[in-house]
Design a protein around this motif. Sequence first.
Motif, PDB file in Angstrom:
ATOM      1  N   PHE A   1      10.846  -0.737  10.073  1.00  9.64           N
ATOM      2  CA  PHE A   1       9.512  -1.330  10.419  1.00  9.64           C
ATOM      3  C   PHE A   1       9.607  -2.323  11.717  1.00  9.64           C
ATOM      4  CE2 PHE A   1       9.286  -0.595   5.991  1.00  9.64           C
ATOM      5  CZ  PHE A   1       8.410   0.327   5.920  1.00  9.64           C
ATOM      6  N   ALA A   2       9.149  -1.946  12.851  1.00  8.39           N
ATOM      7  CA  ALA A   2       9.594  -2.897  14.095  1.00  8.39           C
ATOM      8  C   ALA A   2       8.876  -4.207  13.849  1.00  8.39           C
ATOM      9  CB  ALA A   2       8.835  -1.965  15.342  1.00  8.39           C
ATOM     10  N   ASN A   3       9.500  -5.185  14.454  1.00 13.61           N
ATOM     11  CA  ASN A   3       9.101  -6.769  14.442  1.00 13.61           C
ATOM     12  C   ASN A   3       8.241  -7.022  15.460  1.00 13.61           C
ATOM     13  OD1 ASN A   3       8.521  -9.332  14.049  1.00 13.61           O
ATOM     14  ND2 ASN A   3      10.650  -9.974  13.870  1.00 13.61           N
ATOM     15  N   LEU A   4       6.952  -7.095  15.452  1.00 16.85           N
ATOM     16  CA  LEU A   4       5.966  -7.473  16.597  1.00 16.85           C
ATOM     17  C   LEU A   4       5.817  -8.726  16.750  1.00 16.85           C
ATOM     18  CD1 LEU A   4       3.456  -4.477  16.073  1.00 16.85           C
ATOM     19  CD2 LEU A   4       5.620  -4.409  17.129  1.00 16.85           C
ATOM     20  N   GLY A   5       6.703  -9.713  16.439  1.00 12.64           N
ATOM     21  CA  GLY A   5       6.639 -11.076  16.846  1.00 12.64           C
ATOM     22  C   GLY A   5       5.939 -11.805  15.782  1.00 12.64           C
ATOM     23  N   GLY A   6       4.965 -12.940  16.542  1.00 15.22           N
ATOM     24  CA  GLY A   6       4.242 -13.757  15.622  1.00 15.22           C
ATOM     25  C   GLY A   6       2.642 -13.227  15.697  1.00 15.22           C
ATOM     26  N   LEU A   7       1.901 -13.901  14.516  1.00 19.98           N
ATOM     27  CA  LEU A   7       0.610 -13.273  14.200  1.00 19.98           C
ATOM     28  C   LEU A   7      -0.246 -13.547  15.406  1.00 19.98           C
ATOM     29  CD1 LEU A   7       0.507 -14.640  10.791  1.00 19.98           C
ATOM     30  CD2 LEU A   7       0.376 -12.336  11.296  1.00 19.98           C
ATOM     31  N   LYS A   8      -0.284 -14.757  15.989  1.00 20.60           N
ATOM     32  CA  LYS A   8      -0.957 -14.902  17.430  1.00 20.60           C
ATOM     33  C   LYS A   8      -0.495 -14.457  18.560  1.00 20.60           C
ATOM     34  CE  LYS A   8      -3.703 -18.602  15.602  1.00 20.60           C
ATOM     35  NZ  LYS A   8      -4.358 -19.902  15.726  1.00 20.60           N
ATOM     36  N   GLU A   9       0.878 -14.097  18.793  1.00 25.09           N
ATOM     37  CA  GLU A   9       1.292 -13.914  19.979  1.00 25.09           C
ATOM     38  C   GLU A   9       2.184 -12.441  19.767  1.00 25.09           C
ATOM     39  OE1 GLU A   9       3.629 -17.058  21.518  1.00 25.09           O
ATOM     40  OE2 GLU A   9       1.732 -18.353  21.650  1.00 25.09           O
ATOM     41  N   PRO A  10       1.801 -11.394  19.801  1.00 23.55           N
ATOM     42  CA  PRO A  10       2.330 -10.186  19.600  1.00 23.55           C
ATOM     43  C   PRO A  10       3.363  -9.870  20.684  1.00 23.55           C
ATOM     44  CG  PRO A  10      -0.045  -9.816  19.096  1.00 23.55           C
ATOM     45  CD  PRO A  10       0.133 -11.279  19.737  1.00 23.55           C
ATOM     46  N   ASP A  11       4.244  -8.964  20.123  1.00 18.71           N
ATOM     47  CA  ASP A  11       5.180  -8.547  21.203  1.00 18.71           C
ATOM     48  C   ASP A  11       4.545  -7.134  21.927  1.00 18.71           C
ATOM     49  OD1 ASP A  11       7.255  -7.224  22.590  1.00 18.71           O
ATOM     50  OD2 ASP A  11       8.818  -8.002  21.258  1.00 18.71           O
ATOM     51  N   PHE A  12       3.874  -7.302  22.976  1.00 19.54           N
ATOM     52  CA  PHE A  12       3.251  -6.312  23.596  1.00 19.54           C
ATOM     53  C   PHE A  12       4.158  -5.265  24.066  1.00 19.54           C
ATOM     54  CE2 PHE A  12       0.387  -9.783  24.372  1.00 19.54           C
ATOM     55  CZ  PHE A  12      -0.673  -9.598  23.344  1.00 19.54           C
ATOM     56  N   GLU A  13       5.487  -5.668  24.601  1.00 20.92           N
ATOM     57  CA  GLU A  13       6.330  -4.525  24.916  1.00 20.92           C
ATOM     58  C   GLU A  13       6.757  -3.756  24.004  1.00 20.92           C
ATOM     59  OE1 GLU A  13       9.854  -6.160  26.992  1.00 20.92           O
ATOM     60  OE2 GLU A  13       8.466  -7.271  28.510  1.00 20.92           O
ATOM     61  N   GLN A  14       7.141  -4.127  22.640  1.00 28.35           N
ATOM     62  CA  GLN A  14       7.315  -3.551  21.598  1.00 28.35           C
ATOM     63  C   GLN A  14       6.254  -2.480  21.060  1.00 28.35           C
ATOM     64  OE1 GLN A  14       9.609  -1.771  19.505  1.00 28.35           O
ATOM     65  NE2 GLN A  14      10.578  -3.843  19.089  1.00 28.35           N
ATOM     66  N   VAL A  15       4.917  -3.024  21.335  1.00 23.31           N
ATOM     67  CA  VAL A  15       3.764  -2.298  21.006  1.00 23.31           C
ATOM     68  C   VAL A  15       3.956  -1.047  21.715  1.00 23.31           C
ATOM     69  CG1 VAL A  15       1.279  -1.911  20.960  1.00 23.31           C
ATOM     70  CG2 VAL A  15       2.578  -4.024  19.860  1.00 23.31           C
ATOM     71  N   ALA A  16       3.892  -1.221  23.107  1.00 24.29           N
ATOM     72  CA  ALA A  16       4.092  -0.092  24.150  1.00 24.29           C
ATOM     73  C   ALA A  16       5.005   0.940  23.839  1.00 24.29           C
ATOM     74  CB  ALA A  16       4.500  -0.663  25.540  1.00 24.29           C
ATOM     75  N   MET A  17       6.435   0.429  23.199  1.00 22.71           N
ATOM     76  CA  MET A  17       7.597   1.481  23.027  1.00 22.71           C
ATOM     77  C   MET A  17       6.931   2.326  21.777  1.00 22.71           C
ATOM     78  SD  MET A  17      10.674  -1.142  23.516  1.00 22.71           S
ATOM     79  CE  MET A  17      11.812  -0.047  22.719  1.00 22.71           C
TER      80      MET A  17
ATOM     81  N   VAL B   1      -3.112   3.998  16.100  1.00 23.19           N
ATOM     82  CA  VAL B   1      -3.933   2.924  15.601  1.00 23.19           C
ATOM     83  C   VAL B   1      -3.451   1.663  15.613  1.00 23.19           C
ATOM     84  CG1 VAL B   1      -5.539   2.299  13.507  1.00 23.19           C
ATOM     85  CG2 VAL B   1      -5.172   4.603  14.110  1.00 23.19           C
ATOM     86  N   ILE B   2      -4.398   0.596  15.926  1.00 23.26           N
ATOM     87  CA  ILE B   2      -3.846  -0.741  15.772  1.00 23.26           C
ATOM     88  C   ILE B   2      -4.851  -1.564  15.129  1.00 23.26           C
ATOM     89  CG2 ILE B   2      -3.276  -2.930  16.885  1.00 23.26           C
ATOM     90  CD1 ILE B   2      -2.430  -1.132  19.529  1.00 23.26           C
ATOM     91  N   MET B   3      -4.335  -1.904  13.845  1.00 23.81           N
ATOM     92  CA  MET B   3      -5.388  -2.855  12.923  1.00 23.81           C
ATOM     93  C   MET B   3      -4.986  -4.315  13.278  1.00 23.81           C
ATOM     94  SD  MET B   3      -5.320  -0.547   9.617  1.00 23.81           S
ATOM     95  CE  MET B   3      -5.831   1.134   9.348  1.00 23.81           C
ATOM     96  N   ILE B   4      -6.389  -5.274  13.683  1.00 24.15           N
ATOM     97  CA  ILE B   4      -6.040  -6.567  13.980  1.00 24.15           C
ATOM     98  C   ILE B   4      -6.810  -7.206  12.863  1.00 24.15           C
ATOM     99  CG2 ILE B   4      -5.761  -5.976  16.611  1.00 24.15           C
ATOM    100  CD1 ILE B   4      -8.622  -6.888  16.667  1.00 24.15           C
ATOM    101  N   SER B   5      -6.567  -8.628  12.974  1.00 25.82           N
ATOM    102  CA  SER B   5      -6.930  -9.578  12.107  1.00 25.82           C
ATOM    103  C   SER B   5      -7.884 -10.607  12.979  1.00 25.82           C
ATOM    104  CB  SER B   5      -6.157 -10.334  11.260  1.00 25.82           C
ATOM    105  OG  SER B   5      -5.528 -11.252  11.924  1.00 25.82           O
ATOM    106  N   SER B   6      -8.220 -11.629  12.438  1.00 27.11           N
ATOM    107  CA  SER B   6      -9.162 -12.656  13.119  1.00 27.11           C
ATOM    108  C   SER B   6      -8.213 -13.273  14.234  1.00 27.11           C
ATOM    109  CB  SER B   6      -9.786 -13.652  12.473  1.00 27.11           C
ATOM    110  OG  SER B   6      -8.687 -14.473  11.478  1.00 27.11           O
ATOM    111  N   ARG B   7      -6.731 -13.448  14.067  1.00 21.25           N
ATOM    112  CA  ARG B   7      -5.809 -14.308  14.908  1.00 21.25           C
ATOM    113  C   ARG B   7      -5.758 -13.294  16.127  1.00 21.25           C
ATOM    114  NH1 ARG B   7      -3.363 -15.027   9.589  1.00 21.25           N
ATOM    115  NH2 ARG B   7      -2.965 -17.425   9.138  1.00 21.25           N
ATOM    116  N   GLN B   8      -6.087 -12.040  16.299  1.00 21.06           N
ATOM    117  CA  GLN B   8      -5.788 -11.299  17.355  1.00 21.06           C
ATOM    118  C   GLN B   8      -7.138 -10.909  18.023  1.00 21.06           C
ATOM    119  OE1 GLN B   8      -4.431  -9.263  14.571  1.00 21.06           O
ATOM    120  NE2 GLN B   8      -2.856 -11.171  14.547  1.00 21.06           N
TER     121      GLN B   8
END
Length: 353
Positions: A117-133, A138-145
């Motif tokens: 399971f890829a680590n996408l960093g912190g709850l408020k500061e996602p690792d966008f490069e990892q998301v792109a890879m 589907v991306i499921m977000i919470s209030s923090r994002q």
Amino acid sequence: MNFKKVGLLILFMSILIIAACGKTEETSTEDATDKGETVTYENNYELALGTETDSDTEAVKETIELPKNSDKVVVMDLGVASTFAALGLDDNIIGLPKGDGNSVLGKELKNFEDEKFANLGGLKEPDFEQVAMLDPEVIMISSRQANSDTINELKKAAPNAKVVYVAANPDTYFDDVKKMTTFLGEMYDKQDEAKKLVEDFDNKVEEIHSEVEASEKSMMFIQTNGGDLSLHGIGGRYDFLYSALGFKSAGEVPDEDTQKQAATSHGNQVSYEYVSKNNPGIILVMDRGAAISDGKDATKIDVIKTEVTKDVDAVKNDTIFELDSVTWYLNSGGYKTAMSQLEEIHAIVQGSK
């Protein structure tokens, strides 16, 4: 005669080949149809137009079609990740925020520590490069994002992904947990499993509600952060403790002399005098500082015990209880985490008798 046999054999083989091709084409068509199946999701939330806590917001209301049985899902809401786990759908998640050294994953999410399971960093500061890879569907977000800056970056990183808000709201917390469980059951053809989970959840809530009512002790929920105390009361982030589980709040609205009004999810700041004045029979303590740092082993119960509070019933009767801060502050809002919260409350009510 031999030529006739050869001709018949060739004809027979040709028929078999044509039939096989037709069957293969039919199967491929069916597979494509199955793969194109979708499930409808109502995306409904308040989008912050900046990253500051007082940013303006705008309502987002849209109907989105999500691919059924997707195995390329990024989940930013760790509570909902626990709902995937409750339904046996862990492997449909390809990435989620884990923090440094899996620091934001509570006990209900231990399975996601696995490197698959890829680590996408912190709850408020996602690792966008990892998301792109990962190239999720589907991306499921919470209030923090749920702010325009983060969502715009997510859409740049994964332009083909559907971005949906899945967080449970404080005023409909338990209902939202059940709705998301039911929805994932529909999305992944696990309706029967989801129905059973919801039934178990309802039974647990009813059981805890009866226990709380029988205790008849007033309760105060205090969040600590360094030397500060904040009250989470009725209508706040943990309103379900009162509205759904039946706790009587000790000190509903702090007066102006003992608090700083703070209409945030962090509660209203209060003083030790305020705790003493309202004399709770039970005090729940959650250490926000421990949740967002490495100091998870620090006990904060003694913070409440001072000369000012020594005559408070909860202090005298030793009915101050520390909550699992990672579960309550970082991982709340999903099936397994909500069940853990209920189990904690059950143990607290039993321990306060």
